[in-house]
Design an enzyme around this catalytic site. Structure first.
Site, short mmCIF file in Angstrom:
data_model
loop_
_atom_site.label_atom_id
_atom_site.label_comp_id
_atom_site.label_asym_id
_atom_site.label_seq_id
_atom_site.Cartn_x
_atom_site.Cartn_y
_atom_site.Cartn_z
N TYR A 97 -25.35 1.97 -19.52
CA TYR A 97 -25.97 2.04 -18.19
C TYR A 97 -27.18 1.11 -18.06
CZ TYR A 97 -23.36 6.29 -19.00
OH TYR A 97 -22.38 7.17 -19.39
N HIS B 175 -15.66 -5.04 -18.27
CA HIS B 175 -15.16 -3.96 -19.12
C HIS B 175 -13.70 -4.24 -19.47
CE1 HIS B 175 -18.60 -2.45 -16.87
NE2 HIS B 175 -18.86 -1.71 -17.93
N HIS C 79 -21.69 6.41 -26.10
CA HIS C 79 -21.99 5.96 -24.74
C HIS C 79 -22.89 6.93 -23.98
CE1 HIS C 79 -21.30 3.93 -20.84
NE2 HIS C 79 -20.95 2.90 -21.59
N ASP D 160 -17.57 -4.56 -22.14
CA ASP D 160 -18.09 -3.32 -22.71
C ASP D 160 -17.03 -2.22 -22.75
OD1 ASP D 160 -20.43 -4.75 -22.47
OD2 ASP D 160 -21.29 -3.47 -20.90
N ASP D 161 -17.33 -1.21 -23.54
CA ASP D 161 -16.69 0.12 -23.53
C ASP D 161 -15.38 0.22 -24.31
OD1 ASP D 161 -18.82 0.64 -21.92
OD2 ASP D 161 -17.67 1.34 -20.19
N HIS E 86 -22.35 -0.96 -28.74
CA HIS E 86 -22.56 -0.30 -27.43
C HIS E 86 -22.74 1.21 -27.63
CE1 HIS E 86 -22.73 -0.31 -23.13
NE2 HIS E 86 -21.54 0.19 -22.91
#
Ligand code: ZN
Length: 206
Positions: free
Chosen positions: A102, A152, A65, A10-11, A61
């Site tokens: 989250y 991540h 965020h 992710d991210d 995603h």
């Protein structure tokens, strides 16, 4: 049939760490799912094209965020649609999955999203692990068939851990698949839910 496991990142994309992660995955001949943040795509379009070319799954995603449960339905849709368009404009396939930041999800989010929710069931918390050997131990200790590991690709420690972690998982007989492939796999354990926020295994995991 070999037990399946998912590496999900992710991210990103991140201009420094994501290419290194893609190198490791390519050298290991394994696939993974990348849940990208829309606002990180600008300037990193080639990375999304490479993900697609390398057989990675690209998921959404959100754009910035945020905790989607604190937004209105119109804002939720905006977060997701802007990211869909950015992925497409970068030359990669449109995501069919989204991962809420989250793991924050409720009926309004799910009802507004227009994409399937993809959470996780193994959470090594790589963002707070100090070194790659420890991270590898944590991942291997919790690995199980049908596992979706939340990682991540923006953290160097995660990059550093991944080659040897993959080698160990391969040694245990795991086959690496994407979230969508796991969803469609006949090989996954019969009643082990791995996907979707209604599942106890995934809900409010974070
Ligand atoms: Zn995230």
């Amino acid at each position: 049939m070999a037990p399946c496991i998912v590496l999900s990142f992710d991210d990103g994309p991140n201009v420094v760490t994501t290419p290194k992660m893609l190198d490791i995955l390519e050298q290991a001949h394994v696939t993974a799912s990348f849940f990208v943040v829309g606002k990180n795509i600008a300037g990193n379009e080639a990375l999304l094209q490479r993900m697609a070319k390398d057989g990675m799954e690209i998921g959404n995603h959100t754009w910035s965020h945020m905790d989607l449960t604190k937004l209105t339905p119109a804002q939720i849709r905006d977060e997701l649609i802007k990211t869909q368009l950015a992925v497409q404009a970068a030359g990669a396939p449109l995501p069919t999955l989204f991962r809420p930041p989250y793991g924050a999800v409720d009926d309004v989010v799910v009802g507004s999203a227009g994409l399937q929710t993809a959470l996780w069931n193994e959470d090594p918390k790589d963002w707070k692990v100090a070194n790659s050997a420890t991270l590898q131990q944590i991942i291997l200790a919790s690995a199980k068939p049908g596992g979706v590991i939340d990682l991540h690709d923006i953290h160097q420690v995660t990059v550093d851990a991944m080659a040897s972690t993959i080698l160990s998982l391969k040694g245990s007989g795991y086959q690496f698949v994407t979230v969508s492939q796991l969803q469609n796999s006949k090989a996954r354990p019969g009643n082990a839910p791995f996907y979707g926020y209604k599942s106890d295994m995934f809900r409010h995991h974070n």
